[in-house]
Design an enzyme around this catalytic site. Structure first.
Site, mmCIF file in Angstrom:
data_model
loop_
_atom_site.group_PDB
_atom_site.id
_atom_site.type_symbol
_atom_site.label_atom_id
_atom_site.label_comp_id
_atom_site.label_asym_id
_atom_site.label_seq_id
_atom_site.Cartn_x
_atom_site.Cartn_y
_atom_site.Cartn_z
ATOM 1 N N ASP A 135 0.840 -1.191 0.000
ATOM 2 C CA ASP A 135 0.000 0.000 0.000
ATOM 3 C C ASP A 135 0.883 1.252 0.000
ATOM 4 O O ASP A 135 1.993 1.241 0.534
ATOM 5 C CB ASP A 135 -0.885 0.032 1.239
ATOM 6 C CG ASP A 135 -1.916 -1.083 1.259
ATOM 7 O OD1 ASP A 135 -2.313 -1.544 0.178
ATOM 8 O OD2 ASP A 135 -2.314 -1.485 2.372
ATOM 9 N N ASP A 158 -0.769 -2.328 -4.336
ATOM 10 C CA ASP A 158 -2.088 -2.637 -3.777
ATOM 11 C C ASP A 158 -2.898 -1.345 -3.694
ATOM 12 O O ASP A 158 -3.090 -0.672 -4.684
ATOM 13 C CB ASP A 158 -1.921 -3.324 -2.425
ATOM 14 C CG ASP A 158 -3.193 -4.027 -1.962
ATOM 15 O OD1 ASP A 158 -4.199 -4.005 -2.688
ATOM 16 O OD2 ASP A 158 -3.180 -4.602 -0.853
ATOM 17 N N ASP A 162 -5.559 2.897 1.988
ATOM 18 C CA ASP A 162 -6.435 1.881 2.575
ATOM 19 C C ASP A 162 -6.612 2.148 4.063
ATOM 20 O O ASP A 162 -5.635 2.417 4.783
ATOM 21 C CB ASP A 162 -5.859 0.484 2.367
ATOM 22 C CG ASP A 162 -6.055 -0.035 0.943
ATOM 23 O OD1 ASP A 162 -6.624 0.713 0.116
ATOM 24 O OD2 ASP A 162 -5.643 -1.174 0.664
ATOM 25 N N ARG A 215 -12.798 1.474 -6.370
ATOM 26 C CA ARG A 215 -12.561 1.757 -4.953
ATOM 27 C C ARG A 215 -12.279 3.246 -4.704
ATOM 28 O O ARG A 215 -11.189 3.637 -4.338
ATOM 29 C CB ARG A 215 -11.417 0.915 -4.396
ATOM 30 C CG ARG A 215 -11.665 -0.576 -4.501
ATOM 31 C CD ARG A 215 -10.555 -1.383 -3.846
ATOM 32 N NE ARG A 215 -10.832 -2.822 -3.952
ATOM 33 C CZ ARG A 215 -10.042 -3.775 -3.475
ATOM 34 N NH1 ARG A 215 -8.920 -3.442 -2.836
ATOM 35 N NH2 ARG A 215 -10.366 -5.048 -3.615
#
Length: 323
Positions: A135, A158, A162, A215
């Protein structure tokens, strides 16, 4: 501490080259044009005692991976000024009471990312994130009062930003995300209801999602989540997803070339709830919605920007070099 979402136009006056402005402000040597920014977080990060970051009077400038890792993990309340694009490997842990801020428009991190694990009161601003091998920014394990603002993120392995595992009271504002697929996850697993229900309250405001896939965010369990005045351009799969009975309020955003602005189910997750209000759409599809009491009221006052001006405001103000 401000809870107004309408962007303010400020002229940043000259400051000492070694100094910083209040609450994680960026040191500047010459006056800059008036640009849109807040000098303290709006939305959820302004609640729960507020988010002030590290001490501005205790500042350290870092130019190497070793110095960056040491400063980030220090127990001292301080401002960490990142100078240059620093190559790292893996995830570097950020301790509580930190402001991490880039110097200029091109400073930041490449090759790795920042991990906020069980911490409180952290500000991340004006940083470039490139080519993370995991991330770019990972917020987890009950971290609270986090402000992620005016960063430029792309090409991660990724997620770019997040947020998961019971983290709470977070604002994500004025970031530019591009050249990436899975941008922002909110809630990592369908099996984590016991830790996440009643938490994961996040405000997403004035972000620019530019040619990203999905997302923006993808939400589980959280209620409410406020998605306000963001600009979505040329989105591949979908804009906002609400799953696992989450409640997401999608308000006055600007969707351009987005076939699916909002969806109420994705992947193997059960469906969630979405309430929409006055989104502006250009060559974009119809929002999927589930209006009603299942989306909780936003618990702070705010003044939204008109939907048709969001594109111009966000493209002018999002990303690095704008504060």
């Amino acid at each position: 501490m401000s809870d107004m979402f309408r962007p303010r136009r400020r002229t940043v006056l000259a400051a000492l080259s070694a100094g910083v402005l209040a609450a994680g402000g960026l040191a500047v040597a010459t006056p800059s044009p008036a640009l849109a920014y807040e000098n303290s977080p709006v939305g959820f990060a302004s609640l729960n005692g507020g988010t002030t970051g590290g001490s501005a009077s205790t500042a350290v400038t870092v130019t190497t991976a070793a110095a960056l890792k040491s400063a980030l993990s220090s127990s001292t309340s301080q401002t960490v000024r990142v100078s240059g694009l620093i190559s790292i490997s893996g995830m570097y842990n950020v301790a509580s009471n930190k402001t991490v801020i880039g110097v200029g428009s091109g400073s930041g991190i490449t090759g790795g990312g920042l991990n906020l694990n069980s911490v409180r009161n952290v500000i991340i601003r004006n940083l470039v994130f490139r080519n993370a091998n995991d991330d770019s920014i990972n917020v987890q394990e009950g971290s609270t009062n986090i402000w992620i603002d005016h960063n430029d993120l792309s090409n991660g392995y990724d997620g770019l930003i997040d947020i998961k595992r019971g983290s709470d009271y977070i604002t994500v504002s004025w970031n530019r995300l591009h050249n990436h697929d899975k941008s922002m996850l909110l809630g990592h697993s369908d099996d984590n209801a016991s830790q996440d229900t009643g938490k994961l309250r996040v405000t997403y405001v004035h972000n620019w999602f530019e040619g990203t896939g999905q997302r923006h965010p993808r939400v589980r369990f959280a209620n409410p989540v406020h998605v306000l005045n963001n600009y979505y351009s040329n989105i591949g799969s979908y804009g906002v997803a609400s799953t696992e009975n989450a409640g997401v309020y999608v308000e006055r955003n600007y969707f351009e070339n987005v076939a699916n602005p909002t969806v109420t189910q994705t992947g193997d997750s059960d469906s969630g709830n979405i309430k929409v209000l006055n989104n502006y759409k250009v060559n974009s599809g119809t929002e999927q919605v589930r209006n009603g009491a299942s989306v909780a009221a936003i618990p702070y006052s705010y003044t939204p920007e008109a939907n048709n001006t969001v594109k111009a405001t966000v493209t002018a103000g999002a990303g690095t070099g704008k504060i």
